[in-house]
Structure formats: C-alpha cells, structure tokens
Design a protein around this motif. Structure first.
Motif, short mmCIF file in Angstrom:
data_model
loop_
_atom_site.label_atom_id
_atom_site.label_comp_id
_atom_site.label_asym_id
_atom_site.label_seq_id
_atom_site.Cartn_x
_atom_site.Cartn_y
_atom_site.Cartn_z
N LYS A 163 -15.06 69.66 45.86
CA LYS A 163 -13.70 69.62 46.39
C LYS A 163 -13.63 68.55 47.49
N VAL A 164 -12.61 67.68 47.39
CA VAL A 164 -12.42 66.64 48.40
C VAL A 164 -11.08 66.80 49.12
N GLY A 165 -10.29 67.79 48.72
CA GLY A 165 -9.01 68.00 49.38
C GLY A 165 -8.12 68.92 48.58
N GLU A 166 -6.88 68.98 49.03
CA GLU A 166 -5.84 69.77 48.35
C GLU A 166 -4.62 68.89 48.20
N ALA A 167 -3.85 69.15 47.14
CA ALA A 167 -2.67 68.33 46.88
C ALA A 167 -1.61 69.16 46.16
N ARG A 168 -0.41 68.67 46.24
CA ARG A 168 0.68 69.16 45.39
C ARG A 168 0.93 68.01 44.40
N PRO A 169 0.38 68.13 43.18
CA PRO A 169 0.39 67.00 42.26
C PRO A 169 1.78 66.51 41.85
N TRP A 170 2.77 67.35 41.95
CA TRP A 170 4.14 66.95 41.66
C TRP A 170 5.06 67.76 42.55
N GLU A 171 6.28 67.31 42.67
CA GLU A 171 7.26 68.00 43.52
C GLU A 171 7.42 69.45 43.09
N GLY A 172 7.28 70.35 44.03
CA GLY A 172 7.45 71.78 43.75
C GLY A 172 6.20 72.46 43.22
N ALA A 173 5.12 71.71 43.05
CA ALA A 173 3.87 72.29 42.50
C ALA A 173 3.19 73.17 43.53
N ASP A 174 2.45 74.16 43.02
CA ASP A 174 1.56 74.93 43.87
C ASP A 174 0.49 74.00 44.42
N LEU A 175 -0.13 74.42 45.50
CA LEU A 175 -1.25 73.66 46.05
C LEU A 175 -2.42 73.71 45.07
N HIS A 176 -3.00 72.57 44.76
CA HIS A 176 -4.14 72.44 43.85
C HIS A 176 -5.35 71.92 44.62
N HIS A 177 -6.53 72.25 44.14
CA HIS A 177 -7.75 71.64 44.66
C HIS A 177 -7.91 70.28 43.99
N VAL A 178 -8.33 69.29 44.77
CA VAL A 178 -8.66 67.97 44.23
C VAL A 178 -10.18 67.92 44.17
N LEU A 179 -10.71 67.74 42.96
CA LEU A 179 -12.14 67.75 42.74
C LEU A 179 -12.62 66.37 42.29
N LEU A 180 -13.82 66.02 42.69
CA LEU A 180 -14.39 64.71 42.40
C LEU A 180 -15.80 64.88 41.82
N LEU A 181 -16.09 64.10 40.80
CA LEU A 181 -17.42 64.10 40.17
C LEU A 181 -17.93 62.67 40.17
#
Length: 185
Positions: A163-181
C-alpha cells in the motif's frame, strides 16, 4: 469454486478486447454488482464507455478467462500510465515527485481484475494477473482496490503489492487503497 473444468486464459490486445467487449461486460457486471461495489447498470455503462477508449491505448494489455464452452469467467486489463496521467492526483495524501514520475513505460496501471463467484479460489485471478504482466517491461504495477474487498486485498498482498496511499479513483467513489508492485527485471 466449480468442478474440475479447464479454464483457458487468453491474452488480448486492445483490438481483441474491444471485439470481446460483451464477454468483459458479463464478468464485470456480475462481479461489481456484489458488495462492496454494488454497481448499477448505469455504472456498468459508464465503465464500458471508458473501456472503449482504454482499448485504443497502444499499451493496452488484457486477459480473458473462459470455460471450455466459451463462457467468460474472468477478466484483467490495463495500460501503461502516460506522462500526464491523473492517477497520482487522486491520492488523498500526495506522494513524492519521484513516485509520480511517469514516462509512458514506467508504470502499468491495472484497471480491472475480476473473477465470477463460481470460479473463485482456483487460481484464475493469479493466472489472469500473470498473463497481463507477462512480457511487460514496466518497472511497476499500480492499482486501486476497495479495502472491504478482503479477498482481493489479501491476494494482492500475497503477490507482493504494498500500500502506498489511499484515493478516490473517481468522483463519488469510496476510498480505495492504492497498491504498488515492483516488477523484477
């Protein structure tokens, strides 16, 4: 998980994915209607308006899983992030400039990875993931995952994502985890 039927994983480029849009839509609509996503028919329509433009990206890579009789059971797709990508702008806490730097090859954005319920638990998601990344020369892969999708979060972590952060990928979206590999080279 279903019985011991053979599931074929087909790598697809943008043109082939566009031609197989109905199969991608079947999987997507079923999987993302489930909690925590609860997507509606209108959400699916919006996703596939974006899908048509995504398949035209020259770096688009996808994979489609089907049963022996051609029934679609899983999908994965994404494309390399360009220099002007907005992906990193959606994070709730900015990441360092070095992490944000994109050149059209550095980072592969995994947009979707989904397997229909009856076929889960048999390694199809991992096979789809590996097919999309096979031969990819990106340094890393980034994706957004809903934190309440525990099976997905667990799979990604077991595959080496962090996990490198959290984001709302689009307007009105729930908070998502941003993952990096990080990919080996």
């Amino acid at each position: 998980m279903r019985g011991p039927e053979t599931i074929a994983i087909e790598p697809v480029d943008g043109r082939a994915a566009a031609q197989a849009e109905d199969a991608f839509r079947i999987v997507y609509a079923e999987v993302f209607a489930e909690p925590p996503y609860c997507e509606t028919a209108d959400d699916v329509k919006a996703t596939f308006r974006r899908f048509r433009s995504q398949t035209r990206q020259h770096t688009f890579r996808g994979a489609l899983a089907r049963t022996e009789d051609g029934e679609p059971v899983g999908i994965a797709y994404g494309y390399a992030l360009g220099p002007s990508t907005g992906w990193w702008d959606r994070l709730t806490v900015p990441v360092p400039d070095e992490m944000r730097r994109e050149d059209g090859r550095r980072t592969f954005g995994l947009v979707e990875l989904a397997v229909r319920t009856p076929w889960r638990g048999g390694g199809i998601a991992r096979r789809l993931h590996d097919t999309v990344l096979d031969g990819n020369d990106a340094e890393r892969v980034v994706l957004n995952v809903h934190p309440e999708s525990r099976a997905a979060v667990g799979a990604y972590r077991s595959w080496g994502y962090r996990k490198v952060g959290e984001a709302r990928p689009w307007e009105g979206a729930d908070l998502h985890h941003v993952l990096l590999l990080s990919l080996p080279h």
